[in-house]
Design a protein around this motif. Structure first.
Motif, PDB file in Angstrom:
ATOM      1  N   THR A 216       0.844  -1.202   0.000  1.00 35.93           N
ATOM      2  CA  THR A 216       0.000   0.000   0.000  1.00 35.93           C
ATOM      3  C   THR A 216       0.865   1.233   0.000  1.00 35.93           C
ATOM      4  O   THR A 216       1.945   1.253   0.605  1.00 35.93           O
ATOM      5  CB  THR A 216      -0.912   0.046   1.248  1.00 35.93           C
ATOM      6  OG1 THR A 216      -0.094  -0.125   2.396  1.00 35.93           O
ATOM      7  CG2 THR A 216      -1.959  -1.029   1.189  1.00 35.93           C
ATOM      8  N   PHE A 217       0.401   2.202  -0.766  1.00 32.60           N
ATOM      9  CA  PHE A 217       1.087   3.501  -0.788  1.00 32.60           C
ATOM     10  C   PHE A 217       0.090   4.525  -0.272  1.00 32.60           C
ATOM     11  O   PHE A 217      -0.990   4.683  -0.843  1.00 32.60           O
ATOM     12  CB  PHE A 217       1.535   3.829  -2.215  1.00 32.60           C
ATOM     13  CG  PHE A 217       2.170   5.197  -2.325  1.00 32.60           C
ATOM     14  CD1 PHE A 217       3.426   5.436  -1.727  1.00 32.60           C
ATOM     15  CD2 PHE A 217       1.531   6.237  -2.992  1.00 32.60           C
ATOM     16  CE1 PHE A 217       4.004   6.687  -1.828  1.00 32.60           C
ATOM     17  CE2 PHE A 217       2.129   7.490  -3.076  1.00 32.60           C
ATOM     18  CZ  PHE A 217       3.373   7.715  -2.496  1.00 32.60           C
ATOM     19  N   ASP A 218       0.469   5.185   0.822  1.00 31.52           N
ATOM     20  CA  ASP A 218      -0.490   6.086   1.476  1.00 31.52           C
ATOM     21  C   ASP A 218      -0.250   7.521   1.098  1.00 31.52           C
ATOM     22  O   ASP A 218      -0.653   8.434   1.800  1.00 31.52           O
ATOM     23  CB  ASP A 218      -0.433   5.891   2.986  1.00 31.52           C
ATOM     24  CG  ASP A 218       0.949   6.192   3.534  1.00 31.52           C
ATOM     25  OD1 ASP A 218       1.842   6.565   2.710  1.00 31.52           O
ATOM     26  OD2 ASP A 218       1.177   6.036   4.752  1.00 31.52           O
ATOM     27  N   GLY A 219       0.428   7.772   0.023  1.00 22.88           N
ATOM     28  CA  GLY A 219       0.709   9.136  -0.406  1.00 22.88           C
ATOM     29  C   GLY A 219       2.058   9.614   0.073  1.00 22.88           C
ATOM     30  O   GLY A 219       2.580  10.611  -0.429  1.00 22.88           O
ATOM     31  N   GLU A 220       2.582   8.879   0.982  1.00 20.25           N
ATOM     32  CA  GLU A 220       3.894   9.311   1.501  1.00 20.25           C
ATOM     33  C   GLU A 220       4.884   8.148   1.551  1.00 20.25           C
ATOM     34  O   GLU A 220       6.013   8.248   1.073  1.00 20.25           O
ATOM     35  CB  GLU A 220       3.683   9.887   2.900  1.00 20.25           C
ATOM     36  CG  GLU A 220       4.844  10.736   3.364  1.00 20.25           C
ATOM     37  CD  GLU A 220       4.586  11.297   4.760  1.00 20.25           C
ATOM     38  OE1 GLU A 220       5.553  11.366   5.543  1.00 20.25           O
ATOM     39  OE2 GLU A 220       3.406  11.642   5.049  1.00 20.25           O
ATOM     40  N   LYS A 221       4.392   7.072   2.104  1.00 21.47           N
ATOM     41  CA  LYS A 221       5.269   5.929   2.288  1.00 21.47           C
ATOM     42  C   LYS A 221       4.623   4.657   1.760  1.00 21.47           C
ATOM     43  O   LYS A 221       3.397   4.593   1.598  1.00 21.47           O
ATOM     44  CB  LYS A 221       5.589   5.730   3.769  1.00 21.47           C
ATOM     45  CG  LYS A 221       6.726   6.599   4.271  1.00 21.47           C
ATOM     46  CD  LYS A 221       7.039   6.282   5.711  1.00 21.47           C
ATOM     47  CE  LYS A 221       8.110   7.190   6.297  1.00 21.47           C
ATOM     48  NZ  LYS A 221       9.448   6.746   5.998  1.00 21.47           N
ATOM     49  N   VAL A 222       5.464   3.712   1.522  1.00 23.46           N
ATOM     50  CA  VAL A 222       4.976   2.416   1.058  1.00 23.46           C
ATOM     51  C   VAL A 222       5.025   1.439   2.222  1.00 23.46           C
ATOM     52  O   VAL A 222       5.983   1.438   3.003  1.00 23.46           O
ATOM     53  CB  VAL A 222       5.865   1.902  -0.095  1.00 23.46           C
ATOM     54  CG1 VAL A 222       5.597   0.428  -0.388  1.00 23.46           C
ATOM     55  CG2 VAL A 222       5.604   2.733  -1.346  1.00 23.46           C
ATOM     56  N   LYS A 223       3.967   0.636   2.287  1.00 23.71           N
ATOM     57  CA  LYS A 223       3.938  -0.363   3.357  1.00 23.71           C
ATOM     58  C   LYS A 223       3.685  -1.722   2.699  1.00 23.71           C
ATOM     59  O   LYS A 223       2.811  -1.843   1.832  1.00 23.71           O
ATOM     60  CB  LYS A 223       2.815  -0.018   4.320  1.00 23.71           C
ATOM     61  CG  LYS A 223       2.772  -0.903   5.546  1.00 23.71           C
ATOM     62  CD  LYS A 223       1.679  -0.364   6.471  1.00 23.71           C
ATOM     63  CE  LYS A 223       1.253  -1.419   7.474  1.00 23.71           C
ATOM     64  NZ  LYS A 223      -0.020  -0.995   8.130  1.00 23.71           N
ATOM     65  N   ILE A 224       4.519  -2.685   3.058  1.00 26.89           N
ATOM     66  CA  ILE A 224       4.379  -4.003   2.432  1.00 26.89           C
ATOM     67  C   ILE A 224       4.110  -5.032   3.513  1.00 26.89           C
ATOM     68  O   ILE A 224       4.832  -5.103   4.521  1.00 26.89           O
ATOM     69  CB  ILE A 224       5.643  -4.387   1.664  1.00 26.89           C
ATOM     70  CG1 ILE A 224       5.841  -3.430   0.477  1.00 26.89           C
ATOM     71  CG2 ILE A 224       5.575  -5.831   1.172  1.00 26.89           C
ATOM     72  CD1 ILE A 224       7.179  -3.485  -0.173  1.00 26.89           C
ATOM     73  N   ILE A 225       3.071  -5.776   3.267  1.00 23.98           N
ATOM     74  CA  ILE A 225       2.765  -6.860   4.213  1.00 23.98           C
ATOM     75  C   ILE A 225       2.847  -8.158   3.430  1.00 23.98           C
ATOM     76  O   ILE A 225       2.146  -8.364   2.426  1.00 23.98           O
ATOM     77  CB  ILE A 225       1.370  -6.700   4.834  1.00 23.98           C
ATOM     78  CG1 ILE A 225       1.355  -5.427   5.691  1.00 23.98           C
ATOM     79  CG2 ILE A 225       1.024  -7.911   5.691  1.00 23.98           C
ATOM     80  CD1 ILE A 225      -0.026  -4.938   6.017  1.00 23.98           C
ATOM     81  N   LYS A 226       3.754  -8.958   3.851  1.00 27.21           N
ATOM     82  CA  LYS A 226       3.926 -10.239   3.155  1.00 27.21           C
ATOM     83  C   LYS A 226       3.695 -11.359   4.147  1.00 27.21           C
ATOM     84  O   LYS A 226       4.298 -11.369   5.230  1.00 27.21           O
ATOM     85  CB  LYS A 226       5.358 -10.319   2.587  1.00 27.21           C
ATOM     86  CG  LYS A 226       5.599 -11.593   1.813  1.00 27.21           C
ATOM     87  CD  LYS A 226       6.890 -11.501   1.035  1.00 27.21           C
ATOM     88  CE  LYS A 226       7.440 -12.876   0.727  1.00 27.21           C
ATOM     89  NZ  LYS A 226       6.521 -13.856   0.272  1.00 27.21           N
ATOM     90  N   ASP A 227       2.859 -12.266   3.753  1.00 24.54           N
ATOM     91  CA  ASP A 227       2.498 -13.391   4.630  1.00 24.54           C
ATOM     92  C   ASP A 227       2.080 -12.895   6.017  1.00 24.54           C
ATOM     93  O   ASP A 227       2.463 -13.479   7.042  1.00 24.54           O
ATOM     94  CB  ASP A 227       3.681 -14.368   4.769  1.00 24.54           C
ATOM     95  CG  ASP A 227       4.024 -14.993   3.434  1.00 24.54           C
ATOM     96  OD1 ASP A 227       3.097 -15.322   2.670  1.00 24.54           O
ATOM     97  OD2 ASP A 227       5.238 -15.145   3.149  1.00 24.54           O
ATOM     98  N   GLY A 228       1.389 -11.753   6.008  1.00 22.34           N
ATOM     99  CA  GLY A 228       0.874 -11.240   7.263  1.00 22.34           C
ATOM    100  C   GLY A 228       1.885 -10.455   8.067  1.00 22.34           C
ATOM    101  O   GLY A 228       1.551  -9.905   9.103  1.00 22.34           O
ATOM    102  N   LYS A 229       3.127 -10.397   7.585  1.00 19.03           N
ATOM    103  CA  LYS A 229       4.125  -9.643   8.349  1.00 19.03           C
ATOM    104  C   LYS A 229       4.544  -8.438   7.542  1.00 19.03           C
ATOM    105  O   LYS A 229       4.684  -8.500   6.319  1.00 19.03           O
ATOM    106  CB  LYS A 229       5.357 -10.520   8.609  1.00 19.03           C
ATOM    107  CG  LYS A 229       5.158 -11.467   9.788  1.00 19.03           C
ATOM    108  CD  LYS A 229       6.424 -12.286   9.999  1.00 19.03           C
ATOM    109  CE  LYS A 229       6.041 -13.730  10.226  1.00 19.03           C
ATOM    110  NZ  LYS A 229       7.121 -14.635   9.910  1.00 19.03           N
ATOM    111  N   GLU A 230       4.797  -7.404   8.235  1.00 23.00           N
ATOM    112  CA  GLU A 230       5.210  -6.189   7.542  1.00 23.00           C
ATOM    113  C   GLU A 230       6.699  -6.271   7.228  1.00 23.00           C
ATOM    114  O   GLU A 230       7.516  -6.705   8.040  1.00 23.00           O
ATOM    115  CB  GLU A 230       4.944  -4.961   8.416  1.00 23.00           C
ATOM    116  CG  GLU A 230       5.165  -3.676   7.627  1.00 23.00           C
ATOM    117  CD  GLU A 230       4.774  -2.421   8.395  1.00 23.00           C
ATOM    118  OE1 GLU A 230       4.032  -2.546   9.377  1.00 23.00           O
ATOM    119  OE2 GLU A 230       5.240  -1.360   7.975  1.00 23.00           O
ATOM    120  N   THR A 231       7.008  -5.855   6.019  1.00 22.96           N
ATOM    121  CA  THR A 231       8.414  -5.895   5.572  1.00 22.96           C
ATOM    122  C   THR A 231       9.024  -4.529   5.793  1.00 22.96           C
ATOM    123  O   THR A 231       8.380  -3.510   5.580  1.00 22.96           O
ATOM    124  CB  THR A 231       8.458  -6.244   4.080  1.00 22.96           C
ATOM    125  OG1 THR A 231       7.720  -7.441   3.895  1.00 22.96           O
ATOM    126  CG2 THR A 231       9.877  -6.439   3.583  1.00 22.96           C
TER     127      THR A 231
END
Lengths: 775, 231
Positions: A216-231
């Motif tokens: 997900t990109f919230d307009g500022e930062k990217v957040k990645i959740i892989k297999d339920g864990k945030e990278t």
């Protein structure tokens, strides 16, 4: 059984050797490709079996994010739908074949220029905008801080173009459900392919079942959740070249103001499915594949390939051990095989080996194109065969070194050589020069051809080069011919010189014409003539002195004999006087024996001097040496029986025919036996043997000396005896006469002493055999 | 009347020694010290045999022999210190009957003198030979009587020696290997023939040769066999 095992062991040794080297070489050849994959992805990603952990995936997702941001903000679309960047996703391979494979599928895509193919940059989309560019780079601020996001154009036409591009991109990619996306701008969903798929965007995104990657990109930062864990995307918060994620949100890599209003949600499938989109309309016929599917496939293939590569390497290394342990057997096998094929001509062997290698190479190439997946295995097999071939050839070459090598050229050369040996030095030299001349002319021709070729390569005008090269060749040929003519002159001189030497050798001491002053060997010839003259003079001197010596000895012996005659005569008369006192008779006896000895000595001296000067007349006939020895023994029977010595003989029954003067040879053996009788230890034995060996007959007389034999004395020297006191009856000439007579008859006379053993060997060549070769 | 022998040598002592030797044997001796003297004596006296040296002053022996041979047929023995084969051949070819080298062996010299004189004086008898006689120099073999004559005197030979002589005299100059002699004389397969034959040859030599150590007739051909030299 045992031999069978042995046999199979030797064959196994050879096989292990070839196979291990074939594998290792193939592994080595495949190393750059495999190592580059390894370097690209790292061992962890490859072993994880998760395509989402690959760099390829990260880069592709980053690209997509970039595109979607651009689409959200109204900027240009950067990434192609299916293929893009430096990495190509295509069925069948990880690296390299992009252009070819794509060419198959886009064969008739006339709008795509072939030059693009060659550059391996594949563009499927037709409507490539003029302003197509890398927004990331374009967005770079003068301060060197990365900016992210598309630049919406103020120009309405361009804006419309961008919009059309975005629409097209969306249309092309939305069917590929391996990647779900929701693009929002200012809270509005602009594009999405996730309707009903279960992907929710916004502030609390969640991925549907089967999708284990959520970005997900919230307009500022990217957040990645892989297999339920945030990278952890940003690490230390600063972007550097080579960082995992090329996405905005770093302190030195931020999104622009427009981009900050966009929200992007992406979800990637855990197991991508194959999806093909065919495009039958338009100018081209194209089929597009889902990149994620192929990414996963390629990863699997790369892993398999790498595993195979490592496996082959391990197998090669493992085989090295048996190859090493069976080294002796392997060498035996190859030696045997090499010996077997060394019956073929060397040239044939080499040509066959080259042909076989070439065939092997092309077969391998063909097989690899048909079965690209088994590249390493195929190459390993091919290389193993190649190693086998080369090893076999080498062992066949080692089988017969040098002259033993079965080579057509060598045979021809030897034939040439043996023919040559029969020729004179002059002819040999001439022939060699003729050969050299031909070779040099050929060489000149080759050189000229090469020059012409070079000229055409260098785009030089043939009009200039052809005559120049021909001129050069002609000049070289002329020089060569000139040198050959001079060499011929030398050869002729050499021939004259050798014939001069030969003439001197055969004793032709007449004045031979020297070589003319101009010739290169004139000085040598003059020197030779000088030597000949010196030799001539020396020989004449020697002959004169020999003649004088014999004359002198003859005169002296005559002059000695005359008074000696008187002495002997009167001693004889005295001997006949009966009524002399005993002591006077004793004196007379002494006088008698000494005068007789003197008589013998005078005769001996005379004969020996004649023999030494080569003037001893000999009458050479074929005689039986065994018979001569028996006759001599019979003749001396009384003397032998009278002595305390025992004479042991070993004479062959069959005749031993030699060429000699019987009378002289009788004197030789008479002297030798007398010598043995006279100087042997009381009661000891004398051994006389005659043996025939090869083409010589050797008579040996051995006896034990009564007195100690001096070690360093030549017994055949005149007046030499075992003891130097000369108190016994010998003249000291016996052995000397024996040697002289033996040599005058053409035999060899050897004296050998070993402690008290005294042995004389008389050797003659057998009759009908040529005397020992002179050289 | 005793036979007269002329001895010519430039060495007076040698002449004297030979004279003593021959006078002991009962010959009359004339002494000459050069060739001319010898010719003079020959002209004035009856001489039956000449012993002459080669190297003498005034006239050498060879020239003297040539002169003598123009008139007389008497036996001439050359006595010379020159022992070479060529000298012997030369001396014999110009007319000498024998060649004895110095230093001479007294017995041999007297034996030769005796031999030559006997043949010279009994010339008539020798001419009257029968067809059964084989003459060879000093030797004469009568195959009927199985008798060998040396200088006209019969030689006493044993039965075996007679058979050997018979074989050799009938084949003058031919060389017989010991094996053949053995086979033909003994009539047996030869066993170690060399020694046996040699012993007999040596004994015959003692009987017929003037100097058995330097045989003239019964010769060994070394390495081949034995032969009777043809004179």
């Amino acid at each position: 059984m045992d031999t069978k095992w042995k046999k199979s062991k030797t064959a196994a040794g050879a096989a292990a050797f070839c196979l291990s080297w074939g594998l290792l070489l193939a592994v080595l050849a495949a190393a750059p490709g495999n190592l580059s994959i390894l370097k690209e992805e790292g061992l962890a990603a490859l072993t994880a079996q998760d395509y989402q952990k690959t760099r390829q995936f990260r880069e592709w997702i980053s690209g997509r994010l970039e595109n979607y941001l651009s689409m959200a903000t109204g900027g240009p679309v950067n990434q192609t739908v299916w293929y893009g960047g430096s990495q190509a996703f295509y069925p069948g391979g990880y690296l390299g074949y992009a252009a070819e494979v794509t060419a198959v599928y886009a064969e008739e895509a006339t709008s795509v220029s072939t030059e693009i193919y060659e550059d391996e940059t594949v563009v499927v989309e037709e409507e490539t905008p003029a302003a197509y560019g890398h927004s990331g780079e374009e967005g770079q601020t003068p301060e060197g801080i990365y900016q992210y996001g598309g630049q919406p154009s103020a120009d309405p036409d361009t804006a419309a173009l961008y919009r059309r591009q975005a629409e097209q991109f969306h249309a092309d990619s939305k069917e590929d459900k391996n990647l779900l996306y929701i693009i929002e701008y200012d809270g509005e969903t602009v594009y999405t392919n996730a309707e009903g798929a279960g992907l929710t965007g916004g502030s609390s995104p969640s991925a549907p079942e089967g999708y284990n990657f959520l970005l997900t990109f919230d307009g500022e930062k990217v957040k990645i959740i892989k297999d339920g864990k945030e990278t952890d995307v940003y690490g230390d918060g600063y972007y550097e070249e080579g960082d995992d994620w090329y996405v905005p949100g770093y302190r030195n890599f931020t999104a622009d103001e427009r981009a900050s209003r966009a929200r992007i949600t992406l979800a990637a499938a855990r197991t991508p499915l194959l999806y093909i989109k065919a495009n039958y309309s338009g100018d081209g016929f194209t089929q597009s594949y889902s990149p994620l599917y192929w990414m996963a496939q390629n990863l699997a293939m790369a892993r398999r390939q790498l595993a195979g590569w490592m496996g082959y390497g391990a197998a090669g290394l493992a085989l090295l051990l048996p190859a090493f342990l069976l080294g002796r057997q392997r060498r035996q096998w190859f030696d045997k095989a090499g010996a077997a094929i060394s019956r073929l001509w060397l040239e044939a062997r080499l040509i066959l080996a080259c042909l076989a290698l070439a065939a092997l190479f092309s077969a391998c190439m063909a097989a690899v194109t048909i079965f690209p997946g088994h590249r390493t295995a195929l190459w390993a097999a091919g290389l193993a065969l190649a190693v086998f071939l080369i090893r076999l050839t080498v062992s066949s070459l080692c089988h017969g070194r040098g002259a033993g090598q079965n080579s057509l050229t060598a045979r021809l050369w030897r034939l040439f050589q043996t023919r040559q040996l029969k020729l004179t030095a002059e002819k040999q030299t001439l022939r060699r020069y003729a050969l050299l001349l031909v070779l040099q002319l050929l060489q000149a021709g080759v050189l000229a051809a090469g020059l012409i070729d070079l000229a055409s390569l260098l785009y030089l005008s043939d009009m200039f080069w052809l005559p120049a090269a021909l001129f050069l060749a002609a000049a070289m040929a002329a020089l060569t011919i000139r040198a050959a003519v001079k060499s011929r002159k030398n050869a002729v001189s050499l021939d004259r010189l050798t014939s001069q030497i030969a003439a001197i050798r055969t004793g032709e001491l007449e004045n031979l014409p020297a070589l003319p002053p101009g010739s290169p060997l004139a000085e040598a010839s003059e020197n030779l003539n000088a030597i000949r003259e010196g030799l001539h003079t020396a020989l004449e001197e020697q002959m004169k002195s020999e003649r004088m010596k014999v004359e002198l000895v003859s005169n002296v012996s005559h002059d000695i004999k005359t008074p000696l005659t008187s002495i002997i005569s009167y001693v004889d008369l005295l001997n006949q006087e009966k009524d002399l006192p005993d002591y006077i008779q004793d004196y007379i006896r002494i006088l008698d024996s000494k005068s007789q000895r003197l008589k013998a000595m005078v005769q001996d001296v005379f004969e020996i001097s004649k023999a030494a000067s080569g003037q001893l007349p000999v009458e050479i006939k074929e005689i039986d040496l065994a018979k001569l020895l028996r006759q001599t023994l019979a003749d001396m029977g009384e003397a032998i029986e009278a002595s305390s010595l025992l004479l042991k003989t070993a004479l062959p029954e069959e005749p031993v025919k030699i060429q000699a003067d019987g009378q002289r040879l009788y004197r030789v053996f008479q002297n030798l036996i007398q010598n043995a009788l006279q100087y042997s230890l009381e009661g000891s034995r004398i051994y006389l043997s005659l043996t025939v060996k090869e083409n010589t007959a050797a008579a040996v007389i051995k006896n034990i000396s009564r007195s100690e034999l001096p070690a360093d004395i030549d017994f055949t020297e005149r007046f030499t005896r075992g003891d130097n006191s000369r108190t016994d009856g010998g003249s000291g000439l016996g052995l000397s006469i024996a040697r002289s007579f033996t040599e005058a008859c053409g035999g060899t006379f050897q004296v050998h002493t070993d402690a008290d053993l005294f042995a004389v060997t008389v050797i003659f060549p057998l009759s009908g055999q040529k005397s020992a070769p002179k050289e | 009347m005793s036979q007269c022998i002329l001895v010519a040598d430039d060495d007076r002592e040698i002449v004297k020694a030979i004279a003593i030797l021959l006078e002991k044997e009962g010959y009359r001796v004339l002494k000459a010290y050069n060739g001319l003297q010898a010719l003079d004596l020959l002209a004035s006296q009856t001489v039956h045999l000449i012993i002459i040296d080669v190297m003498m002053p005034k006239m050498d022996g060879l020239s003297a022999i040539m002169r003598i041979r123009q008139q007389k047929n008497l036996p001439i023995i050359v006595l010379s210190a020159k022992s070479e084969e060529t000298d012997k051949v030369l001396g014999l070819s110009i007319g000498a009957d024998d060649y004895v080298t110095k230093p001479y062996n007294a017995q041999e010299l007297t034996a030769r003198v005796r031999s030559h004189l006997r043949r010279y004086t009994s010339l008539g008898d020798i001419h009257a030979q029968s067809s059964h006689e084989i003459r060879n120099g000093r030797l004469c073999w009568n195959s009927d009587a199985h008798t060998l004559y040396a200088d006209g005197e019969p030689v006493r030979l044993t039965a075996t020696e007679t058979r050997i002589i018979d074989l050799l005299m009938r084949n003058l100059g031919r060389i017989f290997p010991a094996e053949e002699i053995y086979r033909r004389v003994w009539g047996e397969e030869p066993y170690a023939p060399e020694n046996t034959v040699m012993v007999h040859i040596r004994r015959i030599r003692e009987k017929i040769e003037l100097n058995p150590k330097e045989p003239e007739y019964l010769k060994v051909v070394w390495g081949i066999g034995y032969k009777m030299e043809k004179k």
